[in-house]
Design an enzyme around this catalytic site. Sequence first.
Site, PDB file in Angstrom:
ATOM      1  N   ASP A 114      76.175  93.573  79.886  1.00 21.55           N
ATOM      2  CA  ASP A 114      77.276  93.194  79.011  1.00 21.55           C
ATOM      3  C   ASP A 114      76.734  93.273  77.586  1.00 21.55           C
ATOM      4  O   ASP A 114      75.516  93.308  77.378  1.00 21.55           O
ATOM      5  CB  ASP A 114      77.719  91.770  79.357  1.00 21.55           C
ATOM      6  CG  ASP A 114      78.692  91.207  78.355  1.00 21.55           C
ATOM      7  OD1 ASP A 114      79.717  91.848  78.084  1.00 21.55           O
ATOM      8  OD2 ASP A 114      78.415  90.115  77.823  1.00 21.55           O
TER       9      ASP A 114
ATOM     10  N   ASP B  33      78.487  91.556  74.302  1.00 25.51           N
ATOM     11  CA  ASP B  33      78.717  90.361  73.488  1.00 25.51           C
ATOM     12  C   ASP B  33      78.216  89.098  74.174  1.00 25.51           C
ATOM     13  O   ASP B  33      78.564  88.826  75.322  1.00 25.51           O
ATOM     14  CB  ASP B  33      80.214  90.227  73.187  1.00 25.51           C
ATOM     15  CG  ASP B  33      80.748  91.440  72.439  1.00 25.51           C
ATOM     16  OD1 ASP B  33      80.266  91.709  71.330  1.00 25.51           O
ATOM     17  OD2 ASP B  33      81.646  92.113  72.988  1.00 25.51           O
TER      18      ASP B  33
ATOM     19  N   ASP C 197      76.623  87.330  80.461  1.00 23.44           N
ATOM     20  CA  ASP C 197      76.678  85.890  80.181  1.00 23.44           C
ATOM     21  C   ASP C 197      77.868  85.190  80.803  1.00 23.44           C
ATOM     22  O   ASP C 197      77.847  83.966  80.980  1.00 23.44           O
ATOM     23  CB  ASP C 197      76.721  85.664  78.657  1.00 23.44           C
ATOM     24  CG  ASP C 197      78.049  86.086  78.060  1.00 23.44           C
ATOM     25  OD1 ASP C 197      78.836  85.213  77.669  1.00 23.44           O
ATOM     26  OD2 ASP C 197      78.315  87.292  78.006  1.00 23.44           O
TER      27      ASP C 197
END
Length: 280
Positions: free
Chosen positions: A63, A65, A237
């Site tokens: 990922d 961001d 995250d």
Amino acid sequence: MNVCSYVSIRTPSVSVNRVCVFSAKKTGNFFSFLFLCKKYDIMESAKNICEVTAMALKAVLFDLDNTLYDFSTAHKLALRAMAEYGESRFDVPARRFLLAYQQADKQLKEELPYVAACHNRVLISQRMLELLGLPSVVTPLELYETYWSTLLHSIKPREGVVELLSRLHHQRIRTGICTDMTAHIQHRKIAALGIAGYLDVMVSSEEAGVEKPNPKIFHDCLNKLHVRPNEALFIGDSFERDVCGAHAAGLIPFWLNTTNEPAPEADFRYKELHSLKELL
């Protein structure tokens, strides 16, 4: 990384668990563990991380961001800059500007669920100005540039990111970004972070037509790399979008939990990290 905390693999001819204990004590290195497992020719299972080895590891997907950099902090700085611009331009208190932004953001995510357009700062700015009864033509572009120029100048890779990507590149393990948001701004972020040279592919939700946790966006990224799901790890995250999504797509999920949130219950295995430095 203490690989022995989650790895327990046995074959008819060798107890790999014992070998991994020795390897972890000797090197503490995740990649040493992976290549050690490859030596014993153990097949992996995408459904059970306890059986994961490097036998078929060909790619690591990330990922973007809040995984490769701290988006949350940069986002706050960018919102503040945008609100200050609005206050000076329209004489609207910054707090009122921010409240209108939050309302516009919420409305668009409800109206355009799980599509990249819901993240578009031009659309959000346009809706925000409409809610405030302010001119909503052309001005959204000014707010867009204020937001993104602030964010892009403030971001930097998390500790360990460059070293990890460099090591993967050196070991010929392919890398990709699988990310929600529009392609244009995600490419700008990657350029600002200085990591483009370590990455092989990127797939955004704009390109895929769906957002995580939909398996399609993961599979689109894997297809570009010519890699099967059980030959790849995914690190992100968001537990719901990244971990559950990666698992549903057949990848091995790693959860980057930098905020020390309680571990959610899940009916599958995943590895929790608190820093990407744990993989070095």
